[in-house]
Design a protein around this motif. Structure first.
Motif, PDB file in Angstrom:
ATOM      1  N   UNK A   1       0.830  -1.055  -0.111  1.00 38.01           N
ATOM      2  CA  UNK A   1      -0.245  -0.216  -0.161  1.00 38.01           C
ATOM      3  C   UNK A   1       0.547   1.372   0.333  1.00 38.01           C
ATOM      4  N   UNK A   2       2.002   1.404   0.694  1.00 37.07           N
ATOM      5  CA  UNK A   2       3.051   2.064   0.704  1.00 37.07           C
ATOM      6  C   UNK A   2       3.627   2.551  -0.798  1.00 37.07           C
ATOM      7  N   UNK A   3       3.345   1.891  -1.690  1.00 32.81           N
ATOM      8  CA  UNK A   3       4.155   2.488  -2.696  1.00 32.81           C
ATOM      9  C   UNK A   3       2.798   2.871  -3.810  1.00 32.81           C
ATOM     10  N   UNK A   4       1.629   2.086  -3.468  1.00 35.72           N
ATOM     11  CA  UNK A   4       0.318   2.137  -4.290  1.00 35.72           C
ATOM     12  C   UNK A   4       0.625   4.216  -4.102  1.00 35.72           C
TER      13      UNK A   4
ATOM     14  N   UNK B   1       7.747   6.201   0.247  1.00 40.19           N
ATOM     15  CA  UNK B   1       7.342   5.705  -0.027  1.00 40.19           C
ATOM     16  C   UNK B   1       8.158   3.993   1.050  1.00 40.19           C
ATOM     17  N   UNK B   2       9.093   3.887   0.395  1.00 33.03           N
ATOM     18  CA  UNK B   2       9.956   3.128   0.967  1.00 33.03           C
ATOM     19  C   UNK B   2      10.368   3.106   2.696  1.00 33.03           C
ATOM     20  N   UNK B   3      10.793   3.634   3.238  1.00 31.76           N
ATOM     21  CA  UNK B   3      10.943   4.149   4.112  1.00 31.76           C
ATOM     22  C   UNK B   3       9.466   3.953   5.387  1.00 31.76           C
ATOM     23  N   UNK B   4       8.432   4.326   4.183  1.00 30.94           N
ATOM     24  CA  UNK B   4       7.327   3.961   5.532  1.00 30.94           C
ATOM     25  C   UNK B   4       6.531   2.626   5.293  1.00 30.94           C
ATOM     26  N   UNK B   5       7.306   1.663   4.088  1.00 31.15           N
ATOM     27  CA  UNK B   5       7.115   0.088   3.981  1.00 31.15           C
ATOM     28  C   UNK B   5       8.158   0.059   5.037  1.00 31.15           C
ATOM     29  N   UNK B   6       8.948   0.463   5.340  1.00 27.14           N
ATOM     30  CA  UNK B   6      10.138  -0.432   6.516  1.00 27.14           C
ATOM     31  C   UNK B   6       9.748  -0.346   7.096  1.00 27.14           C
ATOM     32  N   UNK B   7       8.723   1.129   7.411  1.00 25.73           N
ATOM     33  CA  UNK B   7       8.837   1.412   9.388  1.00 25.73           C
ATOM     34  C   UNK B   7       7.432   0.298   9.216  1.00 25.73           C
ATOM     35  N   UNK B   8       6.171  -0.211   8.892  1.00 19.75           N
ATOM     36  CA  UNK B   8       5.588  -1.077   8.799  1.00 19.75           C
ATOM     37  C   UNK B   8       5.450  -2.517   8.935  1.00 19.75           C
TER      38      UNK B   8
END
Length: 406
Positions: free
Chosen positions: A254-257, A327-334
């Motif tokens: 979802x972060x990439x979307x 986006x990657x940092x948000x994905x990684x955090x999740x």
């Protein structure tokens, strides 16, 4: 006494009152501070330099019988027991009563604490002398910086109850920090592993008590069990297949979307995969590589330094990179289960860095000579895959490349 003629005479002069100190801890702290000057000026293998100095000092002062000389010899032997001759040192007849307690301590507790991002971990161990005559209980704190892969600072002091209470309160009031009981074997393994890198630095981190406390820290760490600690999460560098799979999973997340990266196509698609490759390449440069470990600090290292020194970006890459990083940092955090506050703080930090990133991209001031040369080659329209064109360009620019050190 006149001006000391040798380093050993200088040490004896500086330690002239050591036998008058109140306890073994004060003497060990004085001895460590004196050895800190040797540690600080060594250019490589600082721990070896200290060990060799102590061995030479013990040999050079073997006939000294004054209380100060025999006492500081005992202190150095306790701090650096693997130095030549340390096992043959005996307290002199005039040695203070506490000299028999030098180095005779036992562990009373072990903890660790750090930030949720994984930038830094601090280890805390407390010690007491086997005989209270040796001196008060004291704490050892060692700060491991995972971004630069070293033990960045060490400290010995007390009282340990106050130190421990302050740390507990600090961590309890901040959701971005953690605190836990720690295995002594893990503290030994992690601090020593990173301290070995510190010992070989050409320049030590500024300030702190790293040099003055290093010898005493080494002696205390030597008392911790060196057995195998419980397994910890170790991230190995990704294989090519693992990189591809991680990128695929990110683009389906979802972060990439939310960032519109899942629909990028055409010329931008190559830039997207180039940017993602840079993120993974940067993560691989850490001592403990983890492509999902991102923080405001790591983002700054990447966006404002590493990428300018190591990569040649075109305008499409530069325009897309901050968006990909957020986006990657948000994905990684999740994926790592970080608090939303932590992820939001990283995102805000990246957003604030964008103007400076753009300025550095425009000026090229942080490019390495090699990166600057490649950038110029591409600007001149030379195909790097054309050997003849590449040779001709190098020959035409040889003088300029030599001047730049490329």
């Amino acid at each position: 006494m006149g001006t000391p003629q040798t380093p050993y005479e200088a040490v004896l002069h500086a330690a002239r009152d050591v036998a008058k100190l109140d306890n073994a801890l004060d003497a060990e702290m004085l001895g460590a501070a004196l050895l800190g000057s040797v540690y600080a000026v060594a250019e490589t293998r600082r721990d070896d330099a200290v060990r060799e100095f102590v061995g030479d000092f013990l040999a050079a002062t073997s006939r000294r019988r004054a209380a100060a000389a025999t006492t500081i010899r005992s202190v150095f032997a306790a701090l650096v027991p693997n130095a030549d001759g340390a096992d043959r040192v005996r307290p002199g007849a005039a040695a203070p009563a506490w000299s028999g307690q030098l180095g005779r301590v036992h562990l009373t507790g072990c903890w660790s604490y750090g930030d949720v991002y994984g930038d830094q971990t601090s280890y805390l161990a407390t010690f007491a002398y086997d005989d209270p005559a040796g001196g008060p209980e004291h704490a050892l704190v060692a700060l491991v910086d995972h971004n630069i892969g070293i033990t960045k600072d060490v400290f010995v002091g007390g009282p340990p109850a106050r130190v421990l209470d302050q740390i507990r309160q600090m961590c309890a009031g901040d959701e971005l920090t953690w605190f836990r009981d720690e295995e002594p074997a893990r503290m030994h393994a992690e601090v020593c592993r990173h301290l070995a890198v510190t010992d070989d630095l050409s320049e030590l981190p500024g300030e702190g008590s790293l040099a003055t406390d290093r010898a005493l820290v080494g002696a205390r760490l030597g008392l911790l069990p060196a057995g195998r600690p419980a397994p910890v999460r170790v991230v190995e560098p990704l294989t090519a297949a693992e990189r591809t799979d991680l990128v695929r999973r990110f683009l389906a997340a979802p972060e990439a979307a939310r960032s519109g990266l899942d629909t990028v196509d055409g010329p931008q698609l190559a830039s997207l995969h180039f940017c993602l490759g840079l993120l993974l390449d940067h993560a691989a440069t850490f001592t403990d590589p983890d492509p999902l470990r991102w923080s405001p600090t790591v983002a700054g290292l990447f966006l404002l330094d590493w990428v300018h020194r190591r990569a040649v970006l075109d305008m499409d890459d530069a325009a897309l990179l901050p968006r990909v990083l957020r986006a990657w940092a948000a994905y990684a955090g999740r994926k790592r289960g970080l608090p939303e506050t932590a992820t939001a703080r990283t995102d805000a930090a990246i957003e604030e860095m964008v103007p400076e990133f753009a300025r550095l991209y425009t000026t090229g001031e942080r490019r390495s000579p090699a990166t600057a040369a490649v950038a110029q080659l591409l600007a001149d329209g030379v195909d790097p895959d054309d050997p003849a064109a590449l040779d001709a360009w190098i020959e035409a620019n040889r003088h300029h490349l030599t001047d730049d050190g490329a």
